[in-house]
Design an enzyme around this catalytic site. Structure first.
Site, PDB file in Angstrom:
ATOM      1  N   GLY A  49       0.809  -1.218   0.000  1.00 14.03           N
ATOM      2  CA  GLY A  49       0.000   0.000   0.000  1.00 14.03           C
ATOM      3  C   GLY A  49       0.838   1.262   0.000  1.00 14.03           C
ATOM      4  CG  ASP A  89       7.944   1.435  -7.050  1.00 14.01           C
ATOM      5  OD1 ASP A  89       7.966   1.027  -5.874  1.00 14.01           O
ATOM      6  OD2 ASP A  89       7.104   1.053  -7.888  1.00 14.01           O
ATOM      7  CB  CYS A 121      -9.166  -4.974 -12.947  1.00 15.95           C
ATOM      8  SG  CYS A 121      -8.924  -5.301 -11.191  1.00 15.95           S
TER       9      CYS A 121
END
Ligand code: HEC
Length: 689
Positions: A194, A317, A621
């Site tokens: 998260g 990241d 998605c």
């Protein structure tokens, strides 16, 4: 506590025995690295053993016999994420798919024995960004299941009955739990994710696998609103400077753990900081521990022992949550008990797992953020511009935000001494020009301006690479279709198995990289294969179908391959002279602009719809720019955007919630209308991208 200690003593003794018994096989048999404690016939954990080698000691299926490998049985799964890894133990195959829906199948026949629904879809309408867990765990006649919304279940492996249930974090917390749980030394280890979205504080929890009681919790970054609560946090807090409490955090451990029973150490792979941009997160600089680190803690207490940070002051990241493979290697004439990781940052690390001492690191993919890792200090020698803060324009960062290696597991063969890495070659253009780092809104996009998957020469490619961890050199490499490689498995038959995005399941000669066998799986494969044996017969199992975590979100590199949501999702199990065949694939109409005669272009409404699509993470998605990668239907060709009532029923009303489509009841009607306009426009643009 006493019995846990005793069990560990017994395990250590068994491990020592295993070393003695197998000492004759190879001078430094790394199978002893936690490996021999799992029955050679089973695959009970994500990486099979505590050492996460993703290696099966079975060799009935080998380079000579592999030509006879064929389908033994298949089991059809319904819709939902199937980019997952199965388990096998006690003659059963256990599978998770969708949102923590578990099935137990007879390992020989594929017959359904029991199923378990965690009801995540009803409980968590947002479905926490849409990725169900990638795997489960088995131990002591129990199957352990986690859900995105923070619950943990222990199920009876014979009946599917719930033995205990607990919750690791609240439904309202901005966390998700999708890494496979591990069970080490009778304790279930689980982290969460998260930290791409908010300044949460990463942690890892350990639960007693028998009772569900929490045994310890290890925080990976300080709580900046209080004094450090222990030694680990004192070490960490000294490496953050100028932090505003509540504005900085991260360090979530959303994927990998491994365990050395002899050293009694659990290894934690730690993730990125929030926000990515260090100029906002820790304006005074510093290493920002334990971001992008490997941390060793005591298995019994969770107490800090050592750490090694792969990307100090992480701001790309470049998480270090990739699997940590344990083995014993002969390096410079010395037996070293090592931990090996290929994190997102593109360097392959060999670390002494007893002390955390840096042994070596070399680039296994294209790297622009650092020139090399200094052999003396174990720290990266960064390239100018990689710290993008305050610089004009964008830095061409290789590996990009997706990393050179993601959660698809690498495997290690003690026979060949090679690590088989699913490698991604890709870049991100990143900078912070024009961002006011002092503004609270700078947290959107993590304080960066970025193009996370640009179409540069050599980018959006993927490889299976055999890496020699001793010489730190590539031994062989095979280019794969698409830019999302599947997980790998090595076997004592000197084979490496890997599924591909173009619907092939392939076996390679582990020494040469030559393709020796393949099977047309009719659907993409992302999840890692496993191998096990029942009544003297060796099987290989893999699950087909893509999901949000299988690159289904950043679909640009998958366009051109058949990753369509309409393709079947299945459990496939192979054996020598298998005898099963797949039914022929139903023809699918090609993606074409839908017939939508009433559509009228409206640029400003379409732009707003694109924004609503992004803000609600529909692309997780349904793919970037509504180009789907197989995790959900391609909305450009869906009939629903042109049907107002049906669209609102689905998106705002949750009409397809049980099929895995979240309910977005907070989206205002006007925004849903903008979405509709955007998707219809995207439909008419098919073939023009
Ligand atoms: C958790 C993953 C996920 C997210 C996030 C998601 N969807 Fe879906 N969506 C699905 C799945 C899965 C289906 C297919 C369900 C089924 O099999 O019928 C679907 C179906 C749909 C359909 C019906 C398509 C068809 O032709 O059957 C529409 C319309 C849709 N989604 C719109 C959206 C929009 C708009 C958003 C963002 C606001 C969104 N979805 C976010 C998973 C997701």
């Amino acid at each position: 506590m006493a019995s846990a200690g005793m069990a560990r003593g017994v395990r250590a003794a068994l491990a020592a025995l295993a070393v003695a018994v197998f000492a004759g096989c190879a001078p430094s048999d790394p199978a002893a690295d936690g490996g021999m404690l799992a029955d050679a016939n089973d695959w009970p954990l994500w990486g099979r053993t505590d050492g996460e080698q993703h290696y099966s000691p079975l060799n009935q299926i080998n380079t000579n016999s592999v030509g006879r490998l064929s389908l033994a049985w298949h089991y059809d799964l319904p819709s939902g994420n199937s980019a997952t890894g199965p388990l096998a133990a006690d003659g059963k195959v256990f599978v998770t798919s969708g949102h923590s829906y578990i099935r137990a199948l007879d390992a020989v026949t594929g017959d359904l024995l029991w199923e378990f629904d965690s009801h995540t879809r009803e409980l968590d309408p947002a479905m926490s960004m849409g990725w169900g867990p990638r795997g489960i765990a088995y131990w002591n006649q129990r199957v352990f299941v986690t859900t995105e919304d923070g619950r943990i279940f222990a199920l009876d492996a014979n009946s599917g009955e719930t033995l205990w249930e607990t919750r690791d974090f609240g439904l309202d917390e901005l966390r998700n739990q999708n890494g496979p749980p591990r069970v080490f030394d009778g304790k279930l280890i689980i982290g969460n994710g998260g930290a791409d979205l908010s300044a949460i504080r990463g942690y890892v929890s350990a639960y007693d696998a028998m009772t569900g009681e929490r045994v310890w919790r290890f925080y990976t970054v300080p709580d900046f609103s209080q004094e450090p609560e222990n030694e680990a946090m004192r070490i960490a807090a000294a490496t953050w400077h100028g932090v505003t409490p509540g504005q900085a955090g991260g360090g979530t451990a959303w994927n990998a753990f491994s365990y050395d029973p002899e050293l009694d150490l659990v290894y934690i792979g730690v993730g990125n900081g929030f926000p990515y941009n260090q100029a906002i997160r820790s304006p005074g600089g510093g290493d920002n521990l334990f971001l992008a680190s490997i941390v060793a803690v005591r298995a019994d207490t969770g107490e800090y022992v050592w750490h090694y940070q792969t990307s100090p002051g992480e701001q790309w990241d470049h998480v270090s949550v990739m699997d940590m493979t344990l083995a014993t290697l002969r390096i410079d004439g010395r037996e070293r008990r090592v931990l090996m990781q290929a994190p997102k940052n593109g360097f392959f690390y060999v670390i002494d797992r007893e002390t955390g001492e840096f042994i070596s690191a070399e680039a296994f993919a294209r790297v622009t953020w650092a020139e090399r890792i200094d052999q003396e200090t174990g720290r990266p020698v960064e390239n100018p511009g990689a710290r993008y803060h305050g610089r004009p324009g964008m830095f061409e960062l290789w590996p990009g935000f997706r990393g050179a290696h993601s959660w698809s597991p690498q495997s290690f063969s003690p026979r060949t001494g090679l690590v088989y890495i699913p490698v991604i070659e890709g870049a991100t253009l990143v900078g912070d020009e024009g961002i006011d780092v002092d503004s609270p809104t700078a947290h959107f996009t993590n304080g960066t301006v970025n193009d996370s998957n640009p179409d540069l020469p050599g980018a959006r490619r993927s490889f299976l690479r055999a890496w020699d961890p001793v010489s730190q050199r590539e031994r062989w490499s095979v280019e794969l279709p698409g830019d999302w490689p599947g997980g790998t498995m090595a076997t004592a038959g000197d084979l490496v198995f890997q599924g591909r995005i173009d619907g092939q399941f392939v076996a390679y000669n582990a020494r040469s990289g030559r393709e020796v066998w393949s099977f047309a799986s009719q659907a993409p494969i992302v999840g890692p294969p496993i191998s096990f044996s029942v009544d003297g017969r060796q099987y290989v199992t893999v699950i087909t179908g893509n999901g949000a975590t299988g690159g289904g979100m950043l679909t640009e590199g998958l366009v051109g391959y058949r990753t369509d949501y309409r393709l079947p999702r299945r459990v496939l199990t192979f054996a020598l002279d298998g005898g099963d065949v797949l039914p022929p694939l139903d023809p699918m109409p090609p993606l074409a602009p839908p017939d939508d005669p009433t559509f009228r272009s409206n640029a400003s409404l379409e732009a707003r719809g694109a924004m609503v699509f992004a803000m609600n993470a529909c692309m997780v998605c349904h793919g970037n720019n509504a180009v789907a990668g197989g995790a959900a239907p391609d909305l450009r060709t869906s009939p629903y955007p042109s049907d107002r009532e049906a669209f609102h029923d689905i998106v705002r009303g949750g009409a397809l919630q049980t099929a895995g489509m979240p309910r977005f009841d907070h989206i205002p009607v006007a925004d849903a209308e903008a979405l509709r306009q955007y998707l219809r426009a995207r439909g008419q643009q098919i073939g023009q991208d």
